[in-house]
Design a protein around this motif. Structure first.
Motif, PDB file in Angstrom:
ATOM      1  N   ALA A  60      18.768  31.521  12.235  1.00  0.00           N
ATOM      2  CA  ALA A  60      18.588  31.306  13.668  1.00  0.00           C
ATOM      3  C   ALA A  60      17.216  31.770  14.122  1.00  0.00           C
ATOM      4  O   ALA A  60      16.561  31.108  14.951  1.00  0.00           O
ATOM      5  CB  ALA A  60      19.682  32.031  14.444  1.00  0.00           C
ATOM      6  N   SER A  89      19.045  22.002  17.341  1.00  0.00           N
ATOM      7  CA  SER A  89      19.502  22.270  18.711  1.00  0.00           C
ATOM      8  C   SER A  89      20.818  23.044  18.699  1.00  0.00           C
ATOM      9  O   SER A  89      20.996  23.986  19.492  1.00  0.00           O
ATOM     10  CB  SER A  89      19.663  20.949  19.465  1.00  0.00           C
ATOM     11  N   ARG A  90      21.736  22.650  17.819  1.00  0.00           N
ATOM     12  CA  ARG A  90      23.009  23.373  17.742  1.00  0.00           C
ATOM     13  C   ARG A  90      22.800  24.811  17.284  1.00  0.00           C
ATOM     14  O   ARG A  90      23.459  25.740  17.780  1.00  0.00           O
ATOM     15  CB  ARG A  90      23.963  22.651  16.787  1.00  0.00           C
ATOM     16  N   THR A  91      21.889  25.020  16.321  1.00  0.00           N
ATOM     17  CA  THR A  91      21.610  26.380  15.855  1.00  0.00           C
ATOM     18  C   THR A  91      21.131  27.269  16.996  1.00  0.00           C
ATOM     19  O   THR A  91      21.587  28.405  17.160  1.00  0.00           O
ATOM     20  CB  THR A  91      20.542  26.356  14.734  1.00  0.00           C
ATOM     21  N   SER A 149      21.578  26.755  20.259  1.00  0.00           N
ATOM     22  CA  SER A 149      22.640  26.911  21.258  1.00  0.00           C
ATOM     23  C   SER A 149      23.654  27.959  20.813  1.00  0.00           C
ATOM     24  O   SER A 149      24.091  28.797  21.622  1.00  0.00           O
ATOM     25  CB  SER A 149      23.340  25.561  21.490  1.00  0.00           C
ATOM     26  N   ARG A 150      24.074  27.915  19.559  1.00  0.00           N
ATOM     27  CA  ARG A 150      25.020  28.922  19.055  1.00  0.00           C
ATOM     28  C   ARG A 150      24.391  30.309  19.078  1.00  0.00           C
ATOM     29  O   ARG A 150      25.064  31.309  19.367  1.00  0.00           O
ATOM     30  CB  ARG A 150      25.474  28.556  17.639  1.00  0.00           C
ATOM     31  N   PHE A 151      23.106  30.380  18.769  1.00  0.00           N
ATOM     32  CA  PHE A 151      22.386  31.657  18.780  1.00  0.00           C
ATOM     33  C   PHE A 151      22.389  32.247  20.189  1.00  0.00           C
ATOM     34  O   PHE A 151      22.694  33.423  20.400  1.00  0.00           O
ATOM     35  CB  PHE A 151      20.964  31.418  18.280  1.00  0.00           C
ATOM     36  N   GLU A 152      22.082  31.423  21.170  1.00  0.00           N
ATOM     37  CA  GLU A 152      22.084  31.878  22.560  1.00  0.00           C
ATOM     38  C   GLU A 152      23.486  32.314  22.992  1.00  0.00           C
ATOM     39  O   GLU A 152      23.647  33.316  23.705  1.00  0.00           O
ATOM     40  CB  GLU A 152      21.572  30.760  23.470  1.00  0.00           C
ATOM     41  N   ALA A 153      24.487  31.582  22.543  1.00  0.00           N
ATOM     42  CA  ALA A 153      25.862  31.932  22.910  1.00  0.00           C
ATOM     43  C   ALA A 153      26.252  33.284  22.321  1.00  0.00           C
ATOM     44  O   ALA A 153      26.909  34.106  22.991  1.00  0.00           O
ATOM     45  CB  ALA A 153      26.816  30.842  22.436  1.00  0.00           C
ATOM     46  N   ARG A 154      25.865  33.528  21.082  1.00  0.00           N
ATOM     47  CA  ARG A 154      26.193  34.823  20.459  1.00  0.00           C
ATOM     48  C   ARG A 154      25.479  35.965  21.173  1.00  0.00           C
ATOM     49  O   ARG A 154      26.031  37.051  21.331  1.00  0.00           O
ATOM     50  CB  ARG A 154      25.807  34.811  18.973  1.00  0.00           C
ATOM     51  N   THR A 199      20.040  33.137  27.655  1.00  0.00           N
ATOM     52  CA  THR A 199      19.258  31.913  27.444  1.00  0.00           C
ATOM     53  C   THR A 199      17.881  32.299  26.933  1.00  0.00           C
ATOM     54  O   THR A 199      17.209  33.171  27.499  1.00  0.00           O
ATOM     55  CB  THR A 199      19.135  31.109  28.753  1.00  0.00           C
TER      56      THR A 199
END
Length: 304
Positions: free
Chosen positions: A6, A34-36, A38-43, A47
């Protein structure tokens, strides 16, 4: 929460200026990158990048994290770059555990030569008369003399060392030189180990009680827990000992100790082992020491 893929993706997106350019650099798809992120931000629960149709902007948290991420990635890159040279020139600390005689008579005499050959390797030598847990004691390597018990550890045989009966000339002048196994057992003070009992089986053939192809089981009149103490007792004329040649070769050369019943001695030797915990390749700094000891012991003639 932080993971290396990430961080790499995050750095690549900002450096390249877009998800598609970062994907090309990383050999991935834009949607995957993009998914990587987004998941990183979620964890993280924050933002990092504000996405618009025209540009990508870092948030304050994103700028703070990017600065630190790039330091981490730069350190990793430097470490990776140095790995080949580190393999070629081993470096770092090697913790060695061994019984005191092994440290004193095998490791210590060779330490200066080893450090000259491998100036980036540091040694920490710890004595221990009993078998230790290498992981618990944080030891990289143990030197063991004699047969090894079954173990999950790995071992490499470094060499062998002959066993020989010895006494000080002063002792023999007072008590006489034994000419037979019977005379040895009945007329002399025999010095042995307090444990294990197998160390008090001497390499002698003959007609004495307990003697034969399997050797002579002696009953010591004085016992000690380690070979170094028995050597000192013998040097001071306390009696006759049976010790490994690696401990006594210089005493033999100087005449401080002399062989006893050498003509009846069975050709027994003690193996010398390097014992280590191994998962995958042995660390270069440890492998360097093991290889060095094996070479030097092969040249030493200890088994004669």
């Amino acid at each position: 929460m932080l993971d290396l893929p990430a961080l790499i993706a995050f750095d690549a997106v900002i450096a390249a200026g877009s998800f598609s350019a970062a994907a090309a650099r990383l050999g991935q798809t834009p949607s995957g990158v993009s998914r990587t992120i987004s998941r990183f931000e979620a964890r993280l629960g924050m933002t990092l990048i504000v996405r618009t149709t025209r540009r990508l902007d870092l948030t304050e948290e994103g700028a703070w994290l990017l600065e630190r991420a790039r330091k981490v990635l730069a350190e990793l890159a430097e470490t990776e770059a140095q790995l080949p040279s580190r393999r070629a020139q081993p470096a770092g600390l090697v913790r060695v555990n061994a019984a005191t005689p092994a440290l004193d008579f095998l490791i210590a005499p060779l330490a200066a030569q080893f450090m000259d050959a491998y100036p980036l390797v540091r040694l920490e030598l710890t004595s221990g008369e009993t078998v230790i847990d290498l992981i618990e004691e944080r030891a990289d390597l143990a030197i063991r003399i004699g047969n090894l018990a079954d173990s999950s550890l790995n071992a490499r045989k470094l060499g062998t060392s002959a066993l020989r009966l010895l006494a000080a000339p002063a002792y023999l002048a007072r008590h006489g030189v034994p000419r037979s196994v019977d005379a040895l057992v009945k007329e002399h003070r025999l010095l042995g180990f307090s444990a294990p009992a197998s160390l008090n089986i001497w390499p002698l053939a003959g007609s004495g009680t307990g003697a034969g192809a399997a050797g002579l089981a002696i009953e010591p009149v004085l016992r000690a827990s380690n070979g170094g103490s028995l050597r000192q007792l013998a040097l001071h004329g306390a009696g006759i000992v049976c010790l490994s040649h690696f401990m006594t070769r210089h005493d033999l050369a100087s005449g401080a100790l002399v062989p006893v019943l050498d003509e009846l001695r069975l050709p027994w030797t003690q193996p010398i082992w390097a014992v280590f915990y191994k998962q995958g390749a042995l660390a270069p700094r440890v492998a360097a020491l093991v290889d060095f000891l094996a070479r030097r012991l092969a040249e030493s003639g200890l088994d004669s």
